[in-house]
Design an enzyme around this catalytic site. Structure first.
Site, PDB file in Angstrom:
ATOM      1  N   TYR A  94       4.592   7.061  10.208  1.00  0.00           N
ATOM      2  CA  TYR A  94       4.561   6.927   8.673  1.00  0.00           C
ATOM      3  C   TYR A  94       6.119   6.859   8.185  1.00  0.00           C
ATOM      4  O   TYR A  94       6.526   5.950   7.316  1.00  0.00           O
ATOM      5  CB  TYR A  94       4.020   8.198   7.720  1.00  0.00           C
ATOM      6  CG  TYR A  94       3.832   7.936   6.390  1.00  0.00           C
ATOM      7  CD1 TYR A  94       2.618   7.233   5.980  1.00  0.00           C
ATOM      8  CD2 TYR A  94       4.599   8.514   5.497  1.00  0.00           C
ATOM      9  CE1 TYR A  94       2.473   7.006   4.723  1.00  0.00           C
ATOM     10  CE2 TYR A  94       4.505   8.286   4.239  1.00  0.00           C
ATOM     11  CZ  TYR A  94       3.335   7.730   3.594  1.00  0.00           C
ATOM     12  OH  TYR A  94       3.092   7.493   2.318  1.00  0.00           O
ATOM     13  N   LYS A 140       4.063   0.182   4.871  1.00  0.00           N
ATOM     14  CA  LYS A 140       4.956  -0.521   5.788  1.00  0.00           C
ATOM     15  C   LYS A 140       5.326  -2.047   5.430  1.00  0.00           C
ATOM     16  O   LYS A 140       6.464  -2.336   6.100  1.00  0.00           O
ATOM     17  CB  LYS A 140       4.288  -0.534   7.182  1.00  0.00           C
ATOM     18  CG  LYS A 140       3.840   0.787   7.792  1.00  0.00           C
ATOM     19  CD  LYS A 140       5.354   1.156   8.334  1.00  0.00           C
ATOM     20  CE  LYS A 140       5.460   2.523   8.574  1.00  0.00           C
ATOM     21  NZ  LYS A 140       5.964   3.356   7.623  1.00  0.00           N
ATOM     22  N   TYR A 193      -3.619  10.666   0.014  1.00  0.00           N
ATOM     23  CA  TYR A 193      -4.463   9.585   0.376  1.00  0.00           C
ATOM     24  C   TYR A 193      -5.819  10.221   0.366  1.00  0.00           C
ATOM     25  O   TYR A 193      -5.907  11.146   1.260  1.00  0.00           O
ATOM     26  CB  TYR A 193      -3.953   9.201   1.683  1.00  0.00           C
ATOM     27  CG  TYR A 193      -2.413   8.417   1.758  1.00  0.00           C
ATOM     28  CD1 TYR A 193      -1.506   8.956   1.555  1.00  0.00           C
ATOM     29  CD2 TYR A 193      -2.719   6.892   1.867  1.00  0.00           C
ATOM     30  CE1 TYR A 193      -0.328   8.401   1.738  1.00  0.00           C
ATOM     31  CE2 TYR A 193      -1.392   6.123   1.849  1.00  0.00           C
ATOM     32  CZ  TYR A 193      -0.272   7.039   1.845  1.00  0.00           C
ATOM     33  OH  TYR A 193       0.833   6.120   1.830  1.00  0.00           O
ATOM     34  N   PRO A 245      -1.636  -2.235   2.953  1.00  0.00           N
ATOM     35  CA  PRO A 245      -0.576  -1.476   2.444  1.00  0.00           C
ATOM     36  C   PRO A 245      -0.794   0.147   2.549  1.00  0.00           C
ATOM     37  O   PRO A 245      -0.099   0.935   2.310  1.00  0.00           O
ATOM     38  CB  PRO A 245      -0.920  -1.553   0.830  1.00  0.00           C
ATOM     39  CG  PRO A 245      -2.189  -2.008   0.646  1.00  0.00           C
ATOM     40  CD  PRO A 245      -2.583  -2.942   2.033  1.00  0.00           C
ATOM     41  N   HIS A 256      10.480  12.370  -1.009  1.00  0.00           N
ATOM     42  CA  HIS A 256       9.228  13.163  -0.644  1.00  0.00           C
ATOM     43  C   HIS A 256       9.201  13.377   0.583  1.00  0.00           C
ATOM     44  O   HIS A 256       9.582  12.937   1.672  1.00  0.00           O
ATOM     45  CB  HIS A 256       8.023  11.993  -0.777  1.00  0.00           C
ATOM     46  CG  HIS A 256       7.488  11.817  -2.207  1.00  0.00           C
ATOM     47  ND1 HIS A 256       6.379  11.780  -2.801  1.00  0.00           N
ATOM     48  CD2 HIS A 256       8.434  12.009  -3.539  1.00  0.00           C
ATOM     49  CE1 HIS A 256       6.122  11.857  -3.937  1.00  0.00           C
ATOM     50  NE2 HIS A 256       7.593  12.048  -4.348  1.00  0.00           N
TER      51      HIS A 256
HETATM   52  P1  FAD Z   1       7.896 -11.463  -0.873  1.00  0.00           P
HETATM   53  O1  FAD Z   1       8.122 -10.350  -1.651  1.00  0.00           O
HETATM   54  O2  FAD Z   1       6.614 -11.900  -0.900  1.00  0.00           O
HETATM   55  O3  FAD Z   1       8.934 -12.761  -1.354  1.00  0.00           O
HETATM   56  C1  FAD Z   1       8.763 -14.089  -1.220  1.00  0.00           C
HETATM   57  C2  FAD Z   1       9.503 -14.822  -2.205  1.00  0.00           C
HETATM   58  O4  FAD Z   1       9.537 -16.224  -1.752  1.00  0.00           O
HETATM   59  C3  FAD Z   1       8.773 -14.609  -3.532  1.00  0.00           C
HETATM   60  O5  FAD Z   1       9.607 -14.406  -4.396  1.00  0.00           O
HETATM   61  C4  FAD Z   1       8.134 -15.981  -3.487  1.00  0.00           C
HETATM   62  O6  FAD Z   1       8.114 -16.209  -5.027  1.00  0.00           O
HETATM   63  C5  FAD Z   1       9.231 -16.959  -2.727  1.00  0.00           C
HETATM   64  N1  FAD Z   1       8.506 -18.137  -2.410  1.00  0.00           N
HETATM   65  C6  FAD Z   1       7.214 -18.460  -1.929  1.00  0.00           C
HETATM   66  N2  FAD Z   1       7.185 -19.704  -1.507  1.00  0.00           N
HETATM   67  C7  FAD Z   1       8.195 -20.344  -1.817  1.00  0.00           C
HETATM   68  C8  FAD Z   1       8.547 -21.623  -1.848  1.00  0.00           C
HETATM   69  N3  FAD Z   1       7.958 -22.513  -1.374  1.00  0.00           N
HETATM   70  N4  FAD Z   1      10.177 -22.030  -2.259  1.00  0.00           N
HETATM   71  C9  FAD Z   1      10.753 -20.957  -2.857  1.00  0.00           C
HETATM   72  N5  FAD Z   1      10.466 -19.587  -2.860  1.00  0.00           N
HETATM   73  C10 FAD Z   1       9.218 -19.302  -2.345  1.00  0.00           C
HETATM   74  N6  FAD Z   1       3.582  -3.125   0.396  1.00  0.00           N
HETATM   75  C11 FAD Z   1       3.574  -1.911   0.323  1.00  0.00           C
HETATM   76  O7  FAD Z   1       4.015  -1.248   1.277  1.00  0.00           O
HETATM   77  N7  FAD Z   1       2.756  -1.122  -0.531  1.00  0.00           N
HETATM   78  C12 FAD Z   1       2.189  -1.777  -1.679  1.00  0.00           C
HETATM   79  O8  FAD Z   1       1.475  -1.248  -2.481  1.00  0.00           O
HETATM   80  C13 FAD Z   1       2.276  -3.115  -1.731  1.00  0.00           C
HETATM   81  N8  FAD Z   1       1.460  -3.826  -2.706  1.00  0.00           N
HETATM   82  C14 FAD Z   1       1.610  -5.300  -2.658  1.00  0.00           C
HETATM   83  C15 FAD Z   1       0.890  -6.024  -3.630  1.00  0.00           C
HETATM   84  C16 FAD Z   1       0.819  -7.601  -3.508  1.00  0.00           C
HETATM   85  C17 FAD Z   1       0.272  -8.426  -4.707  1.00  0.00           C
HETATM   86  C18 FAD Z   1       1.862  -8.244  -2.529  1.00  0.00           C
HETATM   87  C19 FAD Z   1       1.729  -9.573  -2.377  1.00  0.00           C
HETATM   88  C20 FAD Z   1       2.361  -7.342  -1.462  1.00  0.00           C
HETATM   89  C21 FAD Z   1       2.173  -5.919  -1.494  1.00  0.00           C
HETATM   90  N9  FAD Z   1       2.976  -5.354  -0.466  1.00  0.00           N
HETATM   91  C22 FAD Z   1       3.108  -3.991  -0.597  1.00  0.00           C
HETATM   92  C23 FAD Z   1       3.759  -5.801   0.631  1.00  0.00           C
HETATM   93  C24 FAD Z   1       5.011  -5.780  -0.058  1.00  0.00           C
HETATM   94  O9  FAD Z   1       5.259  -5.836  -1.172  1.00  0.00           O
HETATM   95  C25 FAD Z   1       5.799  -6.972   0.663  1.00  0.00           C
HETATM   96  O10 FAD Z   1       5.576  -6.505   2.416  1.00  0.00           O
HETATM   97  C26 FAD Z   1       7.175  -7.326   0.398  1.00  0.00           C
HETATM   98  O11 FAD Z   1       7.329  -8.155  -0.734  1.00  0.00           O
HETATM   99  C27 FAD Z   1       7.582  -8.450   1.594  1.00  0.00           C
HETATM  100  O12 FAD Z   1       9.003  -8.888   0.996  1.00  0.00           O
HETATM  101  P2  FAD Z   1       9.327 -10.530   1.442  1.00  0.00           P
HETATM  102  O13 FAD Z   1      10.656 -10.623   0.898  1.00  0.00           O
HETATM  103  O14 FAD Z   1       9.177 -10.498   2.702  1.00  0.00           O
HETATM  104  O15 FAD Z   1       8.186 -11.249   0.572  1.00  0.00           O
HETATM  105  C1  PHB Z   2       2.693   2.560  -4.005  1.00  0.00           C
HETATM  106  O1  PHB Z   2       3.219   3.448  -4.480  1.00  0.00           O
HETATM  107  O2  PHB Z   2       2.399   1.545  -4.531  1.00  0.00           O
HETATM  108  C2  PHB Z   2       1.992   2.843  -2.612  1.00  0.00           C
HETATM  109  C3  PHB Z   2       2.433   4.173  -1.715  1.00  0.00           C
HETATM  110  C4  PHB Z   2       2.047   4.064  -0.522  1.00  0.00           C
HETATM  111  C5  PHB Z   2       1.218   3.155   0.080  1.00  0.00           C
HETATM  112  C6  PHB Z   2       0.780   2.129  -0.794  1.00  0.00           C
HETATM  113  C7  PHB Z   2       1.274   1.988  -1.942  1.00  0.00           C
HETATM  114  O3  PHB Z   2       0.553   3.410   1.191  1.00  0.00           O
END
Ligand code: FAD
Ligand code: PHB
Length: 390
Positions: free
Chosen positions: A384, A297, A201, A293, A73
């Protein structure tokens, strides 16, 4: 008792990517994940990768399918007052973004890590971290019904916002900066063609809306909703009607609707934890910081932390130098704060916060300024696509 060089808690994108990057340098790690592999791969979350994230994934050797199926994109639309302003990312910054679902990335990472049996333990219970501020940290956990212990040189807390890692840092050693926003995002995934080739957006008096996608046949849409709302209160028909009202008529006329594959509500919050390390424990990704979100980021910041930490660990094992490890928190936080500021600003620009007419006029004025100023558009574009690492 098992030993490893780096014990990693959490098999989200940050835990698996760190483990993979270390493995390529011959550094042993064990990932402990609470959920099953299927559960982790089924979570619908982020969808947009910065180019530095794309490059890191390619460096890790997991970019094959992503480069084939991801959508490049070069810009996106900001819609307001029934009109639209395109942010030309490519022209303004020379960079693009890649649309590739986090769940697809999870599949690629898990598939690659499964090549090393025992490197990832799924469905691990009651993880507890011990002696993090000593030279011999340990993790205890229950796996397949047996209590076990893992000795390691370093611990990486990649266990997200609800994880245990952050909680082991003594309160007096930790500062937490938090902002909770007074609304959430209701997301819907459907196998319908996106309403536009690029992301849209939209700011509207009824609230924010985002039109995103996963592929040419799969759309991801969001609408701002009250925090108290439940998914049950939002049957598909209500969601589509609301989305249609919040985007310019030109788009609304093109909206193709269909049955939802997934629907969920996420609360919006900003959180930064300082420092991101305690002795030999390093916090990574959502375990250390959360952004709303709006700026896309969250996942990209997690990957940026992994980049900084993996390089520091590689430097330690190659040259026995702990300098980069000692600098981990400072280096990571410098990027984290800038992304936190951007995500907060972009959220404030596009959401309905209050009925205060002055605040609404300020929002409109800022959007009009953005649409009329290349400098303002470039500033948005620069943040961005992700600020540079240097
Ligand atoms: P996570 O993906 O949260 O991974 C952490 C892992 O640790 C998980 O698998 C969990 O099961 C595991 N865990 C937790 N506690 C324990 C424990 N005690 N013991 C063992 N394992 C454990 N970002 C965007 O940019 N756009 C979005 O649309 C967006 N939507 C999101 C929707 C939701 C519901 C959430 C929660 C986050 C969203 N985010 C979004 C943020 C993005 O997904 C996260 O920033 C990203 O997943 C971060 O990755 P991570 O590996 O640090 O954490
Ligand atoms: C998504 O596709 O889930 C998405 C894209 C851009 C954003 C947040 C979520 O800023």
């Amino acid at each position: 008792m098992r030993t490893t060089q780096v014990a990693i808690v959490g098999a989200g994108p940050s835990g698996l990517l760190l483990s993979q990057l270390l493995s390529r340098e011959g550094i042993d790690s064990v990932v402990l994940e609470r959920e099953s592999r299927e559960h982790v791969q089924g979570r619908i979350r982020a969808g947009l990768l910065e180019w530095t994230t794309v490059e890191l994934l390619r460096e890790a050797g997991v970019g094959g399918r992503m480069m084939q199926e991801g959508l490049i994109h070069e810009g996106f639309d900001v819609a307001f007052a029934n009109g639209r302003h395109r942010i030309d990312l490519k022209a303004l910054t020379g960079k693009s973004m890649l649309v590739y679902g986090q769940n697809e990335l999870q599949k690629d990472l898990a598939e690659t890590r499964s090549g090393e049996p025992g490197a990832v333990l799924w469905q691990v219970r009651d993880v507890a971290l011990h002696d993090c501020d000593s030279r011999a940290p340990r993790v205890s956990y229950t796996h397949e019904g047996t209590r076990q212990e893992l000795r390691c040189d370093f611990l990486a807390g990649c266990d997200g916002y609800h994880g245990v890692s952050r909680t082991v840092i003594p309160r007096e050693r930790l500062a937490q900066y938090e902002r909770v926003y007074p609304f959430g995002w209701l997301g819907l995934l459907a196998d319908v063609p996106p309403l536009h080739a690029e992301l849209v957006y939209a700011r509207h008096e009824r609230g924010f809306a985002l039109c995103s996608m996963r592929s040419p046949g799969r759309s991801r849409y969001y609408v701002q909703c009250p925090l108290e709302d439940t998914v049950g209160e939002w049957p598909d028909g209500r969601f589509w009607d609301e989305l249609r009202l919040r985007v310019p008529e030109w788009y609304a006329a093109r909206l193709v609707t269909g049955p939802s594959l997934e629907k969920s509500i996420v609360p919006l919050r900003s959180l930064v934890t300082e420092p991101m390390q305690f002795g030999r424990l390093f916090l990574v990704g959502d375990a250390a910081h959360i952004v709303p979100p709006t700026g896309a980021k969250g996942l990209n910041l997690a990957a940026a932390d992994v980049r900084v930490l993996s390089r520091a660990l590689i430097e330690f094992y190659r040259n026995r130098s702990a300098t980069l490890l000692e600098e981990y928190s400072t280096r990571a936080l410098s990027r984290v704060w800038k992304a936190t500021r951007f995500s907060w600003w972009f959220t404030r620009l596009l959401h309905r916060f209050s009925t205060d007419p002055f605040a609404q006029r300020m929002q409109s004025a800022e959007l009009e300024y953005l649409a009329g100023s290349e400098a303002a558009s470039r500033s948005l574009a620069e943040n961005y696509v992700g600020l540079s690492f240097d």
